[in-house]
Each structure stands twice: as structure tokens, then as C-alpha cells.
Write an enzyme that holds these catalytic residues in place. Structure first.
Site, PDB file in Angstrom:
ATOM      1  N   LYS A  36     -15.610 -38.724  -3.222  1.00 15.13           N
ATOM      2  CA  LYS A  36     -14.255 -38.501  -2.711  1.00 15.13           C
ATOM      3  C   LYS A  36     -13.806 -37.051  -2.817  1.00 15.13           C
ATOM      4  O   LYS A  36     -12.942 -36.601  -2.050  1.00 15.13           O
ATOM      5  CB  LYS A  36     -13.262 -39.410  -3.424  1.00 15.13           C
ATOM      6  CG  LYS A  36     -13.103 -39.145  -4.900  1.00 15.13           C
ATOM      7  CD  LYS A  36     -12.109 -40.126  -5.517  1.00 15.13           C
ATOM      8  CE  LYS A  36     -11.925 -39.859  -7.012  1.00 15.13           C
ATOM      9  NZ  LYS A  36     -10.954 -40.786  -7.630  1.00 15.13           N
ATOM     10  N   GLY A 117     -15.528 -44.886  -1.803  1.00 12.35           N
ATOM     11  CA  GLY A 117     -16.431 -45.975  -1.459  1.00 12.35           C
ATOM     12  C   GLY A 117     -15.998 -47.285  -2.098  1.00 12.35           C
ATOM     13  O   GLY A 117     -15.594 -47.322  -3.258  1.00 12.35           O
ATOM     14  N   HIS A 442     -42.165 -17.136 -36.499  1.00 11.02           N
ATOM     15  CA  HIS A 442     -41.282 -16.482 -37.475  1.00 11.02           C
ATOM     16  C   HIS A 442     -40.898 -15.098 -36.977  1.00 11.02           C
ATOM     17  O   HIS A 442     -41.743 -14.373 -36.448  1.00 11.02           O
ATOM     18  CB  HIS A 442     -42.004 -16.347 -38.825  1.00 11.02           C
ATOM     19  CG  HIS A 442     -41.221 -15.578 -39.841  1.00 11.02           C
ATOM     20  ND1 HIS A 442     -40.147 -16.125 -40.506  1.00 11.02           N
ATOM     21  CD2 HIS A 442     -41.346 -14.296 -40.285  1.00 11.02           C
ATOM     22  CE1 HIS A 442     -39.658 -15.220 -41.334  1.00 11.02           C
ATOM     23  NE2 HIS A 442     -40.360 -14.099 -41.216  1.00 11.02           N
TER      24      HIS A 442
END
Length: 463
Positions: A36, A117, A442
């Protein structure tokens, strides 16, 4: 009324709907998607996840420039806020992504219909756009209409002053005093945004803790950090009313004095968005929480009608909806998809971030599951210290007999990125030993994840 036939009609173009539509098209289906709103992407992309993260990033940079750069030996002149430019950037990010979804629809030849819808029975869907009506047909229909903000009795919504997260994403000025109703994901994220930009923020929560549903220890430590940042928490507080009086707002609570403020953000949860879908006429009855019941294939009681995302049971998360959308259409195509709901993470994008996957200590205790716990603080992580972001920790919960990872909870910098390693560990049934034996680069933040795994066996190296 014109009629068009498709293999699959998707109602809703949010993460659940548009991702399902794309996957269905990849599988060779003739797909239509009804939305919509003029822009695709749903609440998450337009007025939810994406714009809020844009504001969180901008506001964090602003706060860092004002409060943290000096410790890094960086001197700045007076830092000023250009709220109009900040909001413009947020809108540009949203615009780029909504256009991107539109491009994906074109690439995958998905037919887009603008309008509301509604199920019309017998594989039919009526699309209404103003006075125009169009009837579509498909063997399969997928409802992915998402959710909407919950309303509170006694709270008078006035979009300019008392509103939902939608309004809080675009305040035209920084409120002197913002009251946030609800201490969940949305309330804490947007409360943090406006606090960093200069608001006094008061958070009202009905329960005796923040972040309902998350690990208790995680929520308790996060609450202390947010309070240190200036957020004020009133827990065990029941809001009875919020009204506009003149140009101000007043929030009324049981057992407390009325709280005057400039704006009110109602963030007390969300409700499935099922209005006007024709569900009752199609024979689909909602459960006691307004959700659509579905089976393991996401099928409803109406033949050929499926539902995913916020309208069905489960956490209201964009990525959960997308996973369900893909699984649903793959099932329709004859495949056998599977979703591991224990491996779906949740993230709160505050500073520091909060992330979790799997079960909490409280859930394990309630289920009578014996477990071992390993915890490692970021203050003992070299990368976190170098970044000046040493708040928080990583916690791993592992089965006491099998050592399989059952839950991971992280409070700290980039927790939302770190949690994905934990989600993969749970998805693959990894043990804490598997993580502990995996070499991590690391210096990095993920080393804290490995150290937490080592701590499960009481052999963490750096504490």
C-alpha cells in the site's frame, strides 16, 4: 474489474514479503507483490530498523565528538548539531535502500501492485487503491503484512507530541524532555538517540526490569550503563494516561506524580497488522494475541494461503521474517527447508550494543537443563581497550553433559556483529570446546568470544 493471474501473490513488501517474492521468482514462479505504501521495504526499511540505525550512528558520532575524542588526543572546537542535515542523511539512506528493493523487483520480474490487498476467496485477492479495484488470482497467497505499534489505553496519540517510533524518527527539534513508554528494543534505541542529541530522557517500564525476555544478567548490567549515560528509568510503573495540555504533554502513572514533558514516545510493543485482510471471511481465526495460526509449512487454515513474519507466532524481527519468507516459498516449490529458531539472534543497537542468541539462563533453569557458564569481560580484551570501548562482556551457556552451546549473550561494542559467530555455532551444533579450539585473530573483539568458551571449562587465559 480487471483480473490478472500469478503463481504467487505476496501481500506486504517488508523483509518477509519482498525477500519471499524474490526467492519465489528465482525458483521460476510468476510473482506479484502488493504494497500500500509507495516505497518498498515495509516498516523495517522505511520507518523502523534502517532509519533508526542511521540516527543511532549519527547520534553516536555526535556524542563521541563531544565526550570521547579528547581521550584520544583529538581536540575539537565547539561541536554543533545540525539536526536538519542529520535527518536528511537518514532519509537518503532509506531512499537508497527502498530504490534498491525496487531494482530487485525489476531484475526478478516481480509485478508490483500499489494498494491494500484483501483475500476474496478461491485464490483471489482484491487490490484497492483509492477508488480503483483490481482482482488478482493465484494458486498461492502469502500474507506478510508485518506489525504496527501497540496502543495503550488512556494514551491520546497526537502525532506531533505523543506518538510512536515513526514520529520519533523525525522530530523537528530536540525535545528538552522526552518520556519513553516501554524499555524494550525500540524505546531504548530511540531514547538513546535523543539523549545523545541533548534530551532529558525518562523511560517508564511496567515490569521490574528493562529488555523483557532477554537474559536477566544482561539486562541488569545494561541498565547500569544506560543510567550512567543519563537515561532515567522508572520501573514497575504503570502508565494510566498521556495527554496534551497546551504545548506540553503530561504522563500520568499509578502511584507517582504526573510527569510533564515535551514529547512522549509510545514504545510498548507491536501488534500484528491484520486489519482489513479478509481473514474471517476466508475462515482464518486469529489467536488470543491477534496472530495468524500456521503449521510447520506456514500454511493457514485457508487453502493456498500462507503467512510469515510479525503476523505469526515468534519474535518480531526482520531477519526472522525474511527466513520464514524464503522457507515458505521453497516449501511451495517442493523443497524441504528448515529454520532453526534457536539460532535466530536478537540485537539492541544501543551503545554499547546488546545481542543474544539461543536460550537465557532463566529459560534453562525453568526447563531443568543443567548447564555450565563461561563469561569474559571486554576490559580484558586488548582490542576493546585500544578502542576505548571496554564496557560489557560475553557469556556462553553450554550443556553440562554434551558441552553443546545453548545460548550466547553479549553486552559490548559491536555485539551485533559478534553474535553471528555464536548463531553459526548453535546452528552447527558446536560445543564450547569447538570454539575454544578455534584460533581467533589478535587483537580482535571476537577473542572475547573464544575466551568465554575457554571459561566454560574454567581455563580462560586472560583473566
Amino acid at each position: 474489474m480487471s483480473q490478472q493471474e500469478h503463481d504467487l501473490i505476496v501481500i506486504g513488501a517488508g523483509p518477509g514479503g519482498y525477500v519471499a517474492a524474490i526467492r519465489a521468482a528465482q525458483l521460476g514462479m510468476n510473482v506479484a507483490c502488493i504494497e500500500k505504501e509507495s516505497a518498498l521495504g515495509g516498516t523495517c526499511l522505511r520507518v523502523g530498523c534502517i532509519p533508526s540505525k542511521a540516527l543511532l550512528d549519527s547520534s553516536e558520532r555526535f556524542a563521541s565528538a563531544r565526550q570521547e575524542l579528547k581521550a584520544h588526543g583529538i581536540k575539537t572546537a565547539r561541536v554543533q548539531l545540525d539536526l536538519k542535515a542529520l535527518l536528511k542523511r537518514k532519509d537518503q539512506v532509506v531512499g537508497t535502500l527502498t530504490q534498491g528493493v525496487g531494482g530487485l523487483f525489476k531484475k526478478n520480474r516481480i509485478t508490483r501492485y500499489t494498494g491494500h490487498g484483501r483475500l476474496a476467496g478461491g485464490g483471489k485477492v482484491v487490490v484497492e487503491d483509492g477508488k480503483k479495484k483490481r482482482e488478482l488470482r493465484a494458486k498461492h497467497i502469502l500474507i506478510a503484512t508485518g506489525s504496527k505499534p501497540s496502543e495503550l489505553k488512556g494514551v491520546e496519540l497526537r502525532k506531533n507530541l505523543i506518538g510512536s517510533s515513526t514520529e520519533a524518527l523525525g522530530y523537528s527539534s530536540v525535545p528538552r524532555h522526552l518520556v519513553v513508554i516501554g524499555a524494550g528494543y525500540i524505546g531504548l534505541e530511540l531514547g538513546s538517540v535523543w539523549s545523545r542529541l541533548g534530551s532529558k530522557v525518562t523511560v517508564l517500564e511496567y515490569l521490574d526490569r528493562i529488555l523483557p525476555g532477554m537474559d536477566d544478567e544482561l539486562a541488569a548490567d545494561a541498565s547500569k550503563l544506560f543510567a550512567a549515560q543519563g537515561l532515567e528509568f522508572n520501573l514497575e510503573t504503570r502508565v494510566t494516561a498521556a495527554k496534551v495540555k497546551g504545548r506540553k504533554c503530561v504522563v500520568e502513572c499509578d502511584g507517582r506524580k504526573p510527569i510533564p514533558c515535551d514529547r512522549v514516545l509510545v514504545a510498548a510493543g507491536r501488534t500484528p497488522n491484520t486489519d482489513g485482510l479478509g481473514l474471517k471471511e476466508a475462515g482464518i481465526e486469529l489467536d488470543d494475541r491477534g496472530r495468524i495460526p500456521v503449521d510447520e509449512s506456514f500454511a493457514t487454515r485457508a487453502k493456498g494461503v500462507f503467512a510469515v513474519g510479525d503476523v505469526i507466532e515468534g519474535p518480531m524481527l526482520a531477519h526472522k521474517a525474511a527466513e520464514e519468507g524464503v522457507a515458505c516459498v521453497e516449501g511451495i516449490a517442493g523443497r524441504k527447508p528448515r529454520i532453526n529458531y534457536d539460532a535466530i539472534p536478537g540485537v539492541v543497537y544501543t551503545h554499547p550494543e546488546i545481542a543474544a542468541v539461543g536460550r537465557t539462563e532463566e529459560q534453562l533453569k525453568e526447563a531443568g537443563v543443567e548447564y555450565r557458564k563461561g563469561k569474559f569481560p571486554f576490559k580484558a580484551n586488548g582490542r576493546a581497550l585500544a578502542m576505548g570501548q571496554s564496557d560489557g562482556w560475553v557469556k556462553i551457556l553450554a550443556d553440562a553433559s554434551t558441552d553443546r552451546v545453548l545460548g550466547v549473550h553479549i553486552l559490548g561494542m559491536h555485539a551485533g556483529d559478534l553474535i553471528n559467530e555464536a548463531a553459526m555455532a548453535i546452528a552447527f551444533g558446536a560445543s564450547s570446546e569447538d570454539i575454544a579450539l578455534t584460533c581467533h585473530a589478535h587483537p580482535t573483539l571476537p577473542e572475547a568470544f573464544r575466551e568465554a568458551a575457554l571459561a566454560v571449562d574454567k581455563r580462560a587465559l586472560h583473566i
